[in-house]
Scaffold this motif. Structure first.
Motif, PDB file in Angstrom:
ATOM      1  N   GLU A  61      20.597  13.943   2.549  1.00 32.58           N
ATOM      2  CA  GLU A  61      20.503  13.428   3.909  1.00 32.58           C
ATOM      3  C   GLU A  61      20.622  11.907   3.870  1.00 32.58           C
ATOM      4  O   GLU A  61      20.142  11.257   2.943  1.00 32.58           O
ATOM      5  CB  GLU A  61      19.161  13.808   4.539  1.00 32.58           C
ATOM      6  CG  GLU A  61      18.957  15.299   4.743  1.00 32.58           C
ATOM      7  CD  GLU A  61      17.628  15.585   5.432  1.00 32.58           C
ATOM      8  OE1 GLU A  61      17.330  14.910   6.445  1.00 32.58           O
ATOM      9  OE2 GLU A  61      16.881  16.462   4.957  1.00 32.58           O
TER      10      GLU A  61
ATOM     11  N   SER B  85       9.292  13.485   3.801  1.00 32.88           N
ATOM     12  CA  SER B  85      10.435  13.282   2.903  1.00 32.88           C
ATOM     13  C   SER B  85      10.276  11.971   2.128  1.00 32.88           C
ATOM     14  O   SER B  85       9.505  11.088   2.498  1.00 32.88           O
ATOM     15  CB  SER B  85      11.739  13.263   3.705  1.00 32.88           C
ATOM     16  OG  SER B  85      11.699  12.274   4.709  1.00 32.88           O
TER      17      SER B  85
ATOM     18  N   ILE C 164      16.060  11.339   0.986  1.00 27.29           N
ATOM     19  CA  ILE C 164      16.860  10.743   2.051  1.00 27.29           C
ATOM     20  C   ILE C 164      17.288   9.337   1.627  1.00 27.29           C
ATOM     21  O   ILE C 164      16.481   8.558   1.115  1.00 27.29           O
ATOM     22  CB  ILE C 164      16.061  10.664   3.370  1.00 27.29           C
ATOM     23  CG1 ILE C 164      15.788  12.063   3.911  1.00 27.29           C
ATOM     24  CG2 ILE C 164      16.811   9.831   4.406  1.00 27.29           C
ATOM     25  CD1 ILE C 164      14.932  12.080   5.163  1.00 27.29           C
TER      26      ILE C 164
ATOM     27  N   VAL D 283      12.121   8.579   0.771  1.00 26.93           N
ATOM     28  CA  VAL D 283      13.236   7.739   1.211  1.00 26.93           C
ATOM     29  C   VAL D 283      13.619   6.719   0.138  1.00 26.93           C
ATOM     30  O   VAL D 283      12.755   6.035  -0.430  1.00 26.93           O
ATOM     31  CB  VAL D 283      12.881   7.002   2.523  1.00 26.93           C
ATOM     32  CG1 VAL D 283      13.958   5.992   2.887  1.00 26.93           C
ATOM     33  CG2 VAL D 283      12.697   8.005   3.658  1.00 26.93           C
TER      34      VAL D 283
ATOM     35  N   LEU E   5      18.607   5.716   2.804  1.00 30.63           N
ATOM     36  CA  LEU E   5      18.561   4.883   4.003  1.00 30.63           C
ATOM     37  C   LEU E   5      19.460   3.655   3.838  1.00 30.63           C
ATOM     38  O   LEU E   5      19.272   2.856   2.923  1.00 30.63           O
ATOM     39  CB  LEU E   5      17.113   4.443   4.255  1.00 30.63           C
ATOM     40  CG  LEU E   5      16.844   3.550   5.460  1.00 30.63           C
ATOM     41  CD1 LEU E   5      17.194   4.289   6.759  1.00 30.63           C
ATOM     42  CD2 LEU E   5      15.377   3.105   5.477  1.00 30.63           C
TER      43      LEU E   5
ATOM     44  N   ALA F  72       7.517   9.581   6.706  1.00 34.76           N
ATOM     45  CA  ALA F  72       8.108   9.708   5.375  1.00 34.76           C
ATOM     46  C   ALA F  72       7.437   8.712   4.428  1.00 34.76           C
ATOM     47  O   ALA F  72       6.530   7.970   4.823  1.00 34.76           O
ATOM     48  CB  ALA F  72       9.603   9.457   5.441  1.00 34.76           C
TER      49      ALA F  72
ATOM     50  N   ARG G 266      20.363   8.221   6.422  1.00 29.75           N
ATOM     51  CA  ARG G 266      19.876   7.634   7.666  1.00 29.75           C
ATOM     52  C   ARG G 266      20.303   6.170   7.704  1.00 29.75           C
ATOM     53  O   ARG G 266      20.727   5.611   6.698  1.00 29.75           O
ATOM     54  CB  ARG G 266      18.346   7.723   7.760  1.00 29.75           C
ATOM     55  CG  ARG G 266      17.761   9.123   7.703  1.00 29.75           C
ATOM     56  CD  ARG G 266      18.040   9.907   8.976  1.00 29.75           C
ATOM     57  NE  ARG G 266      17.302  11.167   9.023  1.00 29.75           N
ATOM     58  CZ  ARG G 266      17.707  12.306   8.503  1.00 29.75           C
ATOM     59  NH1 ARG G 266      18.885  12.333   7.864  1.00 29.75           N
ATOM     60  NH2 ARG G 266      16.986  13.397   8.601  1.00 29.75           N
TER      61      ARG G 266
ATOM     62  N   PRO H 206      13.494  10.537  10.078  1.00 25.01           N
ATOM     63  CA  PRO H 206      13.450  11.295   8.816  1.00 25.01           C
ATOM     64  C   PRO H 206      12.684  12.608   8.927  1.00 25.01           C
ATOM     65  O   PRO H 206      11.814  12.762   9.779  1.00 25.01           O
ATOM     66  CB  PRO H 206      12.721  10.336   7.862  1.00 25.01           C
ATOM     67  CG  PRO H 206      12.871   8.991   8.472  1.00 25.01           C
ATOM     68  CD  PRO H 206      12.884   9.220   9.949  1.00 25.01           C
TER      69      PRO H 206
END
Length: 261
Positions: free
Chosen positions: A32, A56, A2, A58, A4, A82, A34, A52
């Protein structure tokens, strides 16, 4: 994985406009994304939007953060279930010049480290160099009088201007020896999981970048390389990859290195 990004100040559910192209590329590649409000980190009310996926990994992609703010960011990520790709210790390992310099002293200009309490003018006089590049552990002064001086007594003005325009001196003062660089040859490379990447997939990566990748134990960092007038490649900067700009890169190419990793 993910990614961010900092949220827009006026719309906390949307990424800051400076990162919208990267967000779109990441999403198009199937990653993904965020957002998080960096302004809220210190208040303890900052949240990741949307929450999240549990367990996962990040990767932060945003503005430079102080050690304290990065620690808060890690805490928010971990409280959401996460984990971060880059720990606080790993962040500082490449974010602060003093932490990576000792690992590549033969590949980068000679550097001395001082505190604000030191007699800086006297220290520079003792060095006897023809020129000095002044910065703190993270950044140099790119406005006002700039960062390059020829006379030791000029350091007082540079430090005062750094405090004025930067607001603070982060870590301490770094004095780097001037080398005869060909500025237009400077290029940025990224190292991800020990593998170097260039802005173009067809570009030949200098051996000095591979050597740097062997010596520095960080999951993700940037390496800036420049050619000296004698043709020798030199490392001028290393930084945490999460807060390094993609200067000279496209958002598509930056996304591709995560696909290829």
């Amino acid at each position: 994985m993910i990614f961010l990004f900092p949220s827009d100040y006026f719309n906390p559910k949307k990424a800051d406009t400076a990162y919208l192209e990267q967000v779109a590329c990441m999403q198009n590649a199937g990653f993904e994304t965020r957002v998080i409000s960096l302004e809220s980190l210190g208040s303890g009310s900052s949240k990741i939007i949307p929450v999240p996926t549990p367990n996962s990994k990040v990767v932060y992609r945003g503005w430079m953060l102080t050690p304290g703010d990065y620690e808060l960011l890690v805490s928010v990520v971990e409280s959401s279930g996460a984990s971060v790709l880059t720990s606080l210790a790993e962040y500082l390992a490449t974010h602060y010049l003093i932490n990576w310099y000792g690992l590549i002293t033969d590949l980068t200009p000679e550097t001395k480290f001082y505190s604000l309490d030191d007699d800086l003018e006297n220290q520079l006089n003792q060095l006897g160099w023809n020129g000095f590049f002044i910065k703190d552990y993270v950044k140099s002064l790119k406005t006002s009088v700039g960062s390059i001086i020829n006379q030791p007594e000029q350091i007082k003005t540079v430090v005062a201007q750094m405090q004025k325009f930067r607001g603070t001196i982060e870590g301490g003062i770094c004095v780097r020896r001037i080398e005869d660089f060909v500025r237009e040859t400077e290029k940025r490379y990224f190292v991800l999981s020990g593998k170097p990447f260039a802005a173009s997939p067809d570009e030949e990566i200098p051996e000095i970048v591979f050597e740097c990748a062997k010596r520095i134990e960080s999951q993700f960092f940037s390496v800036d390389v420049v050619e000296r007038s004698d043709g020798i490649k030199r490392i001028v900067e290393i930084g945490d990859g999460q807060v390094s700009d993609i200067v000279g890169w496209t958002a598509e190419r930056f996304t591709q290195i995560w696909i290829d990793n």
